[in-house]
Write a protein that holds these residues in place. Structure first.
Motif, PDB file in Angstrom:
ATOM      1  N   CYS A 120    -113.143 -60.966 -62.968  1.00 19.60           N
ATOM      2  CA  CYS A 120    -114.568 -61.294 -63.489  1.00 19.60           C
ATOM      3  C   CYS A 120    -115.475 -60.189 -63.902  1.00 19.60           C
ATOM      4  O   CYS A 120    -116.234 -60.188 -64.718  1.00 19.60           O
ATOM      5  CB  CYS A 120    -115.305 -62.587 -63.007  1.00 19.60           C
ATOM      6  SG  CYS A 120    -115.760 -62.320 -61.225  1.00 19.60           S
ATOM      7  N   GLY A 121    -115.536 -59.114 -62.892  1.00 15.22           N
ATOM      8  CA  GLY A 121    -116.439 -58.090 -63.160  1.00 15.22           C
ATOM      9  C   GLY A 121    -117.920 -58.531 -62.743  1.00 15.22           C
ATOM     10  O   GLY A 121    -118.828 -57.471 -63.019  1.00 15.22           O
ATOM     11  N   HIS A 122    -118.130 -59.711 -62.290  1.00 13.58           N
ATOM     12  CA  HIS A 122    -119.826 -59.964 -62.038  1.00 13.58           C
ATOM     13  C   HIS A 122    -119.293 -60.978 -60.557  1.00 13.58           C
ATOM     14  O   HIS A 122    -119.027 -62.026 -60.953  1.00 13.58           O
ATOM     15  CB  HIS A 122    -120.364 -60.597 -63.219  1.00 13.58           C
ATOM     16  CG  HIS A 122    -121.882 -60.969 -62.667  1.00 13.58           C
ATOM     17  ND1 HIS A 122    -122.743 -61.593 -63.707  1.00 13.58           N
ATOM     18  CD2 HIS A 122    -122.502 -60.819 -61.718  1.00 13.58           C
ATOM     19  CE1 HIS A 122    -123.793 -61.983 -62.977  1.00 13.58           C
ATOM     20  NE2 HIS A 122    -123.724 -61.427 -61.776  1.00 13.58           N
ATOM     21  N   LEU A 123    -119.670 -60.414 -59.461  1.00 12.28           N
ATOM     22  CA  LEU A 123    -119.507 -61.590 -58.377  1.00 12.28           C
ATOM     23  C   LEU A 123    -120.543 -61.696 -57.526  1.00 12.28           C
ATOM     24  O   LEU A 123    -121.246 -60.871 -57.282  1.00 12.28           O
ATOM     25  CB  LEU A 123    -118.363 -60.869 -57.767  1.00 12.28           C
ATOM     26  CG  LEU A 123    -117.388 -61.608 -56.588  1.00 12.28           C
ATOM     27  CD1 LEU A 123    -116.716 -62.811 -57.328  1.00 12.28           C
ATOM     28  CD2 LEU A 123    -116.382 -60.695 -55.746  1.00 12.28           C
ATOM     29  N   ARG A 124    -120.622 -62.988 -57.016  1.00 10.17           N
ATOM     30  CA  ARG A 124    -121.929 -63.134 -56.144  1.00 10.17           C
ATOM     31  C   ARG A 124    -121.187 -63.871 -54.717  1.00 10.17           C
ATOM     32  O   ARG A 124    -120.140 -64.688 -54.986  1.00 10.17           O
ATOM     33  CB  ARG A 124    -122.684 -64.397 -56.613  1.00 10.17           C
ATOM     34  CG  ARG A 124    -123.609 -63.716 -57.922  1.00 10.17           C
ATOM     35  CD  ARG A 124    -124.665 -64.733 -58.400  1.00 10.17           C
ATOM     36  NE  ARG A 124    -125.070 -64.200 -59.372  1.00 10.17           N
ATOM     37  CZ  ARG A 124    -126.238 -64.899 -60.192  1.00 10.17           C
ATOM     38  NH1 ARG A 124    -126.339 -66.196 -59.998  1.00 10.17           N
ATOM     39  NH2 ARG A 124    -126.756 -64.418 -61.324  1.00 10.17           N
ATOM     40  N   ILE A 125    -121.776 -63.494 -53.681  1.00 12.20           N
ATOM     41  CA  ILE A 125    -121.288 -63.835 -52.343  1.00 12.20           C
ATOM     42  C   ILE A 125    -122.350 -64.229 -51.785  1.00 12.20           C
ATOM     43  O   ILE A 125    -123.480 -63.119 -51.627  1.00 12.20           O
ATOM     44  CB  ILE A 125    -120.211 -62.781 -51.711  1.00 12.20           C
ATOM     45  CG1 ILE A 125    -119.215 -62.706 -52.756  1.00 12.20           C
ATOM     46  CG2 ILE A 125    -119.767 -63.336 -50.265  1.00 12.20           C
ATOM     47  CD1 ILE A 125    -118.035 -61.414 -52.159  1.00 12.20           C
ATOM     48  N   PRO A 157    -130.322 -69.892 -43.195  1.00  8.20           N
ATOM     49  CA  PRO A 157    -130.271 -69.006 -44.473  1.00  8.20           C
ATOM     50  C   PRO A 157    -129.082 -68.330 -44.730  1.00  8.20           C
ATOM     51  O   PRO A 157    -128.447 -68.002 -43.542  1.00  8.20           O
ATOM     52  CB  PRO A 157    -131.809 -68.274 -44.567  1.00  8.20           C
ATOM     53  CG  PRO A 157    -132.068 -68.463 -42.971  1.00  8.20           C
ATOM     54  CD  PRO A 157    -131.431 -69.495 -42.210  1.00  8.20           C
ATOM     55  N   ARG A 158    -128.881 -67.948 -45.868  1.00  6.09           N
ATOM     56  CA  ARG A 158    -127.827 -67.016 -46.161  1.00  6.09           C
ATOM     57  C   ARG A 158    -128.346 -65.952 -46.905  1.00  6.09           C
ATOM     58  O   ARG A 158    -129.124 -66.083 -47.727  1.00  6.09           O
ATOM     59  CB  ARG A 158    -126.642 -67.914 -47.087  1.00  6.09           C
ATOM     60  CG  ARG A 158    -125.999 -69.057 -46.206  1.00  6.09           C
ATOM     61  CD  ARG A 158    -125.114 -68.566 -45.043  1.00  6.09           C
ATOM     62  NE  ARG A 158    -124.304 -69.597 -44.777  1.00  6.09           N
ATOM     63  CZ  ARG A 158    -124.590 -70.740 -43.768  1.00  6.09           C
ATOM     64  NH1 ARG A 158    -125.633 -70.753 -43.225  1.00  6.09           N
ATOM     65  NH2 ARG A 158    -123.488 -71.351 -43.494  1.00  6.09           N
ATOM     66  N   ILE A 159    -127.731 -64.693 -46.680  1.00  2.69           N
ATOM     67  CA  ILE A 159    -128.068 -63.318 -47.308  1.00  2.69           C
ATOM     68  C   ILE A 159    -127.167 -63.513 -48.588  1.00  2.69           C
ATOM     69  O   ILE A 159    -125.921 -63.667 -48.382  1.00  2.69           O
ATOM     70  CB  ILE A 159    -127.585 -62.228 -46.596  1.00  2.69           C
ATOM     71  CG1 ILE A 159    -128.644 -62.389 -45.327  1.00  2.69           C
ATOM     72  CG2 ILE A 159    -127.898 -60.935 -47.167  1.00  2.69           C
ATOM     73  CD1 ILE A 159    -127.935 -61.170 -44.179  1.00  2.69           C
ATOM     74  N   ALA A 160    -127.738 -63.187 -49.710  1.00  2.00           N
ATOM     75  CA  ALA A 160    -127.248 -63.244 -51.069  1.00  2.00           C
ATOM     76  C   ALA A 160    -126.736 -61.951 -51.384  1.00  2.00           C
ATOM     77  O   ALA A 160    -127.791 -61.179 -51.212  1.00  2.00           O
ATOM     78  CB  ALA A 160    -127.891 -63.909 -52.113  1.00  2.00           C
ATOM     79  N   TYR A 161    -125.769 -61.712 -51.845  1.00  2.00           N
ATOM     80  CA  TYR A 161    -125.295 -60.396 -52.574  1.00  2.00           C
ATOM     81  C   TYR A 161    -124.749 -60.515 -53.802  1.00  2.00           C
ATOM     82  O   TYR A 161    -124.367 -61.641 -54.258  1.00  2.00           O
ATOM     83  CB  TYR A 161    -124.096 -59.847 -51.575  1.00  2.00           C
ATOM     84  CG  TYR A 161    -124.394 -59.589 -50.248  1.00  2.00           C
ATOM     85  CD1 TYR A 161    -124.641 -58.173 -49.852  1.00  2.00           C
ATOM     86  CD2 TYR A 161    -124.381 -60.629 -49.143  1.00  2.00           C
ATOM     87  CE1 TYR A 161    -125.335 -57.572 -48.763  1.00  2.00           C
ATOM     88  CE2 TYR A 161    -124.660 -59.987 -47.790  1.00  2.00           C
ATOM     89  CZ  TYR A 161    -125.184 -58.662 -47.566  1.00  2.00           C
ATOM     90  OH  TYR A 161    -125.697 -58.334 -46.143  1.00  2.00           O
ATOM     91  N   GLU A 162    -124.537 -59.369 -54.629  1.00  2.00           N
ATOM     92  CA  GLU A 162    -124.253 -59.201 -56.060  1.00  2.00           C
ATOM     93  C   GLU A 162    -123.694 -58.345 -56.338  1.00  2.00           C
ATOM     94  O   GLU A 162    -124.102 -57.092 -55.786  1.00  2.00           O
ATOM     95  CB  GLU A 162    -125.321 -59.792 -57.013  1.00  2.00           C
ATOM     96  CG  GLU A 162    -124.953 -60.087 -58.377  1.00  2.00           C
ATOM     97  CD  GLU A 162    -125.928 -60.437 -59.171  1.00  2.00           C
ATOM     98  OE1 GLU A 162    -125.901 -61.324 -60.263  1.00  2.00           O
ATOM     99  OE2 GLU A 162    -127.168 -60.319 -58.870  1.00  2.00           O
ATOM    100  N   LYS A 163    -122.605 -58.095 -57.134  1.00  2.00           N
ATOM    101  CA  LYS A 163    -122.046 -56.774 -57.547  1.00  2.00           C
ATOM    102  C   LYS A 163    -121.616 -56.954 -59.059  1.00  2.00           C
ATOM    103  O   LYS A 163    -121.040 -57.941 -59.441  1.00  2.00           O
ATOM    104  CB  LYS A 163    -120.696 -56.449 -56.770  1.00  2.00           C
ATOM    105  CG  LYS A 163    -120.042 -55.073 -57.519  1.00  2.00           C
ATOM    106  CD  LYS A 163    -118.857 -54.706 -56.496  1.00  2.00           C
ATOM    107  CE  LYS A 163    -118.224 -53.650 -56.870  1.00  2.00           C
ATOM    108  NZ  LYS A 163    -117.095 -53.468 -55.808  1.00  2.00           N
ATOM    109  N   ILE A 164    -121.940 -56.086 -60.014  1.00  2.00           N
ATOM    110  CA  ILE A 164    -121.702 -56.312 -61.467  1.00  2.00           C
ATOM    111  C   ILE A 164    -120.992 -54.773 -61.898  1.00  2.00           C
ATOM    112  O   ILE A 164    -121.465 -53.895 -61.380  1.00  2.00           O
ATOM    113  CB  ILE A 164    -123.026 -56.304 -62.165  1.00  2.00           C
ATOM    114  CG1 ILE A 164    -123.474 -57.622 -62.114  1.00  2.00           C
ATOM    115  CG2 ILE A 164    -122.621 -56.134 -63.782  1.00  2.00           C
ATOM    116  CD1 ILE A 164    -124.771 -57.788 -62.741  1.00  2.00           C
TER     117      ILE A 164
END
Length: 164
Positions: A120-125, A157-164
């Motif tokens: 997908c080239g755009h991921l959130r975790i 709480p969760r730490i949110a990460y993203e990569k594009i």
């Protein structure tokens, strides 16, 4: 290694992998992410399989990892509200959840996340604040910490990460 959709025949093996992951997390300072609720429940994994969103990582014919993956616009409802930060982009994205390995092969987590990103080239975790292993992996793979989100399963709480 290869990635394929999870089949019903994989269910027992996948649940064994999650049991191993719970023990690993507890032993590495993260007992609260999945341990208290025995996460993930078998019913949820069955739902992932039925909806075609459950995936396994296979090495030399053996299932060694498992995860959830989906792609779409606003595909993860808990990501609608982010605190102490913001997402990089509001376009469609992929999401990985419930990533686990049996510990028998090095690099399963990175392989699965890289595979998902290529789709997908755009991921959130997101991950628990005590999950240092996952935080280090995400940093190594080039993910940016974006803020804090909350999940329905518990109050942590969760730490949110993203990569594009």
């Amino acid at each position: 290694m290869e990635i394929r959709r999870t089949a019903e025949a994989d269910l027992v093996r996948v649940m064994d992998i999650y049991a191993h992951a719970r023990a690993f997390m507890a032993a590495h300072g993260n007992p609260d992410q999945w341990g208290p609720t025995n996460w993930p429940p078998e019913a949820l994994i069955r739902q992932d399989i039925a909806r075609g969103r459950g995936y396994v990582c296979v090495h030399e014919g053996r299932v060694v990892g498992a995860f959830f993956f989906d792609v779409g616009r606003d595909v993860e409802p808990t990501y609608r509200h982010i605190e102490d930060g913001a997402w990089l982009d509001d376009s469609a994205y992929g999401v990985v959840h419930r990533l686990a390995s049996d510990g028998s092969v090095k690099g399963v987590g990175a392989f699965c996340i890289d595979w998902a990103f290529r789709q997908c080239g755009h991921l959130r975790i997101d991950t628990h604040g005590d999950n240092i292993v996952m935080q280090n992996l995400l940093a190594k793979l080039g993910f940016a910490r974006r803020g804090t989100i909350y999940v329905e399963e518990d109050e942590f709480p969760r730490i949110a990460y993203e990569k594009i």
